[in-house]
Design a protein around this motif. Structure first.
Motif, PDB file in Angstrom:
ATOM      1  N   GLU A   1       2.298   9.224   3.423  1.00  0.00           N
ATOM      2  CA  GLU A   1       1.307   9.453   4.481  1.00  0.00           C
ATOM      3  C   GLU A   1      -0.010   8.737   4.155  1.00  0.00           C
ATOM      4  N   THR A   2      -0.450   8.865   2.913  1.00  0.00           N
ATOM      5  CA  THR A   2      -1.668   8.164   2.503  1.00  0.00           C
ATOM      6  C   THR A   2      -1.506   6.665   2.655  1.00  0.00           C
ATOM      7  N   TYR A   3      -0.363   6.196   2.213  1.00  0.00           N
ATOM      8  CA  TYR A   3      -0.105   4.766   2.263  1.00  0.00           C
ATOM      9  C   TYR A   3      -0.063   4.269   3.704  1.00  0.00           C
ATOM     10  N   ARG A   4       0.555   5.056   4.537  1.00  0.00           N
ATOM     11  CA  ARG A   4       0.662   4.723   5.954  1.00  0.00           C
ATOM     12  C   ARG A   4      -0.729   4.526   6.563  1.00  0.00           C
ATOM     13  N   GLN A   5      -1.610   5.447   6.220  1.00  0.00           N
ATOM     14  CA  GLN A   5      -2.980   5.334   6.738  1.00  0.00           C
ATOM     15  C   GLN A   5      -3.659   4.076   6.214  1.00  0.00           C
ATOM     16  N   ALA A   6      -3.423   3.795   4.942  1.00  0.00           N
ATOM     17  CA  ALA A   6      -4.018   2.597   4.352  1.00  0.00           C
ATOM     18  C   ALA A   6      -3.531   1.340   5.071  1.00  0.00           C
ATOM     19  N   LEU A   7      -2.256   1.334   5.414  1.00  0.00           N
ATOM     20  CA  LEU A   7      -1.697   0.178   6.115  1.00  0.00           C
ATOM     21  C   LEU A   7      -2.299   0.024   7.501  1.00  0.00           C
ATOM     22  N   VAL A   8      -2.408   1.118   8.209  1.00  0.00           N
ATOM     23  CA  VAL A   8      -2.985   1.053   9.546  1.00  0.00           C
ATOM     24  C   VAL A   8      -4.406   0.508   9.461  1.00  0.00           C
ATOM     25  N   GLU A   9      -5.149   0.991   8.473  1.00  0.00           N
ATOM     26  CA  GLU A   9      -6.511   0.511   8.285  1.00  0.00           C
ATOM     27  C   GLU A   9      -6.531  -0.985   8.021  1.00  0.00           C
ATOM     28  N   TYR A  10      -5.582  -1.416   7.184  1.00  0.00           N
ATOM     29  CA  TYR A  10      -5.556  -2.830   6.830  1.00  0.00           C
ATOM     30  C   TYR A  10      -5.180  -3.716   8.024  1.00  0.00           C
ATOM     31  N   PHE A  11      -4.190  -3.289   8.785  1.00  0.00           N
ATOM     32  CA  PHE A  11      -3.661  -4.163   9.840  1.00  0.00           C
ATOM     33  C   PHE A  11      -4.471  -4.128  11.136  1.00  0.00           C
TER      34      PHE A  11
ATOM     35  N   THR B   1       1.543   1.648  15.502  1.00  0.00           N
ATOM     36  CA  THR B   1       1.477   3.082  15.778  1.00  0.00           C
ATOM     37  C   THR B   1       2.779   3.785  15.424  1.00  0.00           C
ATOM     38  N   ARG B   2       3.877   3.106  15.663  1.00  0.00           N
ATOM     39  CA  ARG B   2       5.166   3.771  15.507  1.00  0.00           C
ATOM     40  C   ARG B   2       5.593   3.862  14.050  1.00  0.00           C
ATOM     41  N   ASN B   3       5.564   2.757  13.351  1.00  0.00           N
ATOM     42  CA  ASN B   3       6.076   2.713  11.981  1.00  0.00           C
ATOM     43  C   ASN B   3       5.446   1.543  11.224  1.00  0.00           C
ATOM     44  N   PRO B   4       4.205   1.732  10.774  1.00  0.00           N
ATOM     45  CA  PRO B   4       3.470   0.624  10.154  1.00  0.00           C
ATOM     46  C   PRO B   4       4.184   0.021   8.940  1.00  0.00           C
ATOM     47  N   LEU B   5       4.966   0.815   8.226  1.00  0.00           N
ATOM     48  CA  LEU B   5       5.656   0.267   7.048  1.00  0.00           C
ATOM     49  C   LEU B   5       6.569  -0.895   7.415  1.00  0.00           C
ATOM     50  N   ARG B   6       7.076  -0.831   8.633  1.00  0.00           N
ATOM     51  CA  ARG B   6       7.995  -1.860   9.116  1.00  0.00           C
ATOM     52  C   ARG B   6       7.340  -3.225   9.277  1.00  0.00           C
ATOM     53  N   ILE B   7       6.033  -3.234   9.477  1.00  0.00           N
ATOM     54  CA  ILE B   7       5.340  -4.510   9.682  1.00  0.00           C
ATOM     55  C   ILE B   7       5.531  -5.389   8.456  1.00  0.00           C
ATOM     56  N   LEU B   8       5.667  -4.751   7.304  1.00  0.00           N
ATOM     57  CA  LEU B   8       5.717  -5.496   6.050  1.00  0.00           C
ATOM     58  C   LEU B   8       6.882  -6.475   5.983  1.00  0.00           C
ATOM     59  N   ASP B   9       8.025  -6.101   6.557  1.00  0.00           N
ATOM     60  CA  ASP B   9       9.136  -7.056   6.464  1.00  0.00           C
ATOM     61  C   ASP B   9       9.421  -7.731   7.804  1.00  0.00           C
ATOM     62  N   SER B  10       8.376  -7.942   8.571  1.00  0.00           N
ATOM     63  CA  SER B  10       8.508  -8.669   9.838  1.00  0.00           C
ATOM     64  C   SER B  10       9.003 -10.084   9.586  1.00  0.00           C
ATOM     65  N   LYS B  11       9.787 -10.597  10.530  1.00  0.00           N
ATOM     66  CA  LYS B  11      10.297 -11.959  10.380  1.00  0.00           C
ATOM     67  C   LYS B  11       9.335 -12.981  10.958  1.00  0.00           C
ATOM     68  N   ASP B  12       8.303 -12.519  11.629  1.00  0.00           N
ATOM     69  CA  ASP B  12       7.327 -13.424  12.216  1.00  0.00           C
ATOM     70  C   ASP B  12       6.464 -14.044  11.106  1.00  0.00           C
ATOM     71  N   PRO B  13       6.364 -15.388  11.072  1.00  0.00           N
ATOM     72  CA  PRO B  13       5.657 -16.043   9.963  1.00  0.00           C
ATOM     73  C   PRO B  13       4.165 -15.665   9.884  1.00  0.00           C
ATOM     74  N   LYS B  14       3.535 -15.591  11.030  1.00  0.00           N
ATOM     75  CA  LYS B  14       2.094 -15.290  11.031  1.00  0.00           C
ATOM     76  C   LYS B  14       1.841 -13.871  10.520  1.00  0.00           C
ATOM     77  N   THR B  15       2.644 -12.949  11.018  1.00  0.00           N
ATOM     78  CA  THR B  15       2.545 -11.573  10.545  1.00  0.00           C
ATOM     79  C   THR B  15       2.811 -11.510   9.045  1.00  0.00           C
ATOM     80  N   GLY B  16       3.789 -12.299   8.609  1.00  0.00           N
ATOM     81  CA  GLY B  16       4.125 -12.343   7.195  1.00  0.00           C
ATOM     82  C   GLY B  16       2.926 -12.756   6.348  1.00  0.00           C
ATOM     83  N   GLU B  17       2.189 -13.762   6.833  1.00  0.00           N
ATOM     84  CA  GLU B  17       0.974 -14.221   6.126  1.00  0.00           C
ATOM     85  C   GLU B  17      -0.026 -13.073   5.952  1.00  0.00           C
ATOM     86  N   ILE B  18      -0.247 -12.377   7.066  1.00  0.00           N
ATOM     87  CA  ILE B  18      -1.201 -11.268   7.032  1.00  0.00           C
ATOM     88  C   ILE B  18      -0.710 -10.168   6.095  1.00  0.00           C
TER      89      ILE B  18
END
Length: 422
Positions: free
Chosen positions: A174-184, A200-217
């Motif tokens: 939960e703490t980590y989730r909040q940290a991710l939302v803050e970061y992204f 909003t739905r599942n921020p942890l999932r953003i981490l393994d996105s296949k989109d290159p730009k998202t990956g950079e971030i």
RNA sequence: GCGGGCGUAGCCAAGAGGUUAAGGCAGUGGAUUGUGGUUCCACCAUUCGUGGGUUCGAGUCCCAUCGUCCGCCCCA
């Protein structure tokens, strides 16, 4: 189009392929039995509520992939989308914790998810899985992973790698989730569309996105490993140390998150390079909260599931497929010979040979052609003359050599014969 | 749920608006009424997933629909 056919996302496993399934099942059974795991068989359908509570209402599996229907008694029923929930239900229902400290269980069977079929994905698919209930010892995590790698190794699979992560305890996450939302959040407009939803739905999932730009971030996003509580970290370090000791290579993958809500601490996947878009053959992890969540006493547990279609696909890619083994193809022609053949086939089978009897009554030439295609090691030839004389001709299909045996010798010298058939 | 490719026999597959829909594998029968894996011959799609439309004419063009495959989401 009114042709009857298997419904979308399901398929037949024909005899040619079922031998591969048997190989896999036998291999897994043996390894599991050596490790003192016992099989559990639970129903293919359960109350819908079990999965809603167990897997998590917000997950895709529950939200859009379940085969749910109302039965004639107005109960909401769901075809199981995975195996763990049912096993845990059974564990609680039958008080298996009372039977002694740790339960080591395995299961095998079909699972159902309403998804668009594609490579390595079907609506009915099969999993073999293990669950170790009643311990939070990191040795259990390592044991379970070692068993999975053993199964793959024994089957001769290559190009597999183990990705491992810790998702911590519920509150760590939960703490980590909040940290991710803050970061992204400041980058929101630069994220791909899917990831914007995930924020909003599942921020942890953003981490393994296949989109290159998202990956950079995502590269500079905080890592979950920095948010683990001390005991979580200790647990994870120990699991990794044990894996190293066992000589099992792993990749620390802080971006690995798994889709079902019940995971805590260790999460892992075994992936293949040869599988296309669905690379995971085995997925699992620890789920210390699930038993309690489903109404049992607080009970720590770990497990995994292997997708059998994916596994068998890999086996076939490697050409590691098995043929059926047939000792004799029995050819006969003439009234007396044909009835003698029925008896002989039965006797040989009781002696332990596999025998296929030709039923066509057609010319010997035709029967030999079929004998050849049957894959049998040898052909037994029985005409009226032999039937009368109490003999049978044994023809080796590879060399074409033919020997005359009495029928009684064939049975009496079975062991000697078996040697030659190998 | 979204995006793209493809549907001709049990399987692979030619065919790109013009009389009878190549070929191969498999199968069946025969050459060979008691001996296979080689060879030869014959047979094996009144019809191209289904329905509609365009046209003098449709497997070929158009629309719809179903199926299938691949990708996305997500997962084994």
């Amino acid at each position: 189009m009114s042709k009857l056919q298997a419904i979308r996302g399901t398929r037949d496993i024909l005899p040619e392929e079922s031998t591969d399934w048997q190989t896999v099942e036998e291999t897994a059974r043996e390894i599991l039995q050596q490790a003192a795991y016992r099989e559990i068989r639970t129903p293919i359908f359960e109350q819908t509520e079990l999965f809603e509570r167990g897997i998590g209402e917000a997950t895709d599996v529950v939200g859009k992939e379940m085969y749910t229907f109302v039965d004639r008694g107005d109960r909401s029923i769901t075809l199981r989308p995975e195996g763990t929930a049912g096993v845990v239900r059974s564990y609680i229902e039958h008080n298996l914790y009372a039977a002694g400290g740790v339960q080591r269980l395995w299961y095998l069977g079909p699972m159902f998810r309403y998804e668009r079929p594609q490579a390595g994905r079907q609506r009915q698919f099969h999993q073999i899985g293990v669950e170790v209930l009643g311990t939070d010892d990191p040795r259990a995590d390592a044991e379970v992973i070692a068993i999975a790698t053993d199964i793959f190794k024994t089957l001769g699979l290559k190009n597999l790698h183990l990705a491992i992560n810790s998702v911590g305890r519920g509150d760590d996450r939960e703490t980590y989730r909040q940290a991710l939302v803050e970061y992204f959040t400041p980058y929101k407009d630069d994220l791909d569309k899917d990831s914007q939803d995930r924020l909003t739905r599942n921020p942890l999932r953003i981490l393994d996105s296949k989109d290159p730009k998202t990956g950079e971030i995502a590269k500079n996003a905080p890592s979950i490993l920095d948010y683990l509580s001390d005991d979580s970290k200790r647990h994870f370090d120990r699991v990794c140390a044990l894996l190293s000791q066992l000589g099992i290579a792993y990749e620390l993958t802080p971006t690995l998150v798994r889709g079902l809500d019940y995971y805590t601490h260790t999460a892992f996947e075994i992936q293949s390079d040869d599988l296309g878009s669905q690379a995971t053959v085995c997925g699992g992890g620890r789920y210390d909260g699930l038993v309690e969540q489903l109404g049992g006493k607080p009970t720590a547990a770990v497990g995994w599931a292997i997708g059998l279609e994916r596994l068998i696909y890999l086996l076939q890619q490697l050409g590691k497929t098995s043929d059926r083994a047939l000792d004799f193809y029995l050819v006969s022609r003439g009234d007396r010979a044909e009835s003698t053949a029925v008896l002989l086939a039965q006797q040989l089978r009781r002696t332990g040979f596999s025998v296929e009897m030709d039923l066509s009554g057609s010319a010997f030439g035709k029967q030999f052609k079929r004998a050849d295609r049957s894959g049998a090691a040898a052909c037994l030839v029985l005409g009226d003359a032999e039937a009368e004389a109490g003999t049978v001709n044994l023809k080796w299909l590879k060399t074409g050599e033919q020997e005359t045996w009495t029928r009684s010798d064939l049975l009496a010298k079975a062991d000697e014969l078996r040697e030659k058939l190998r």
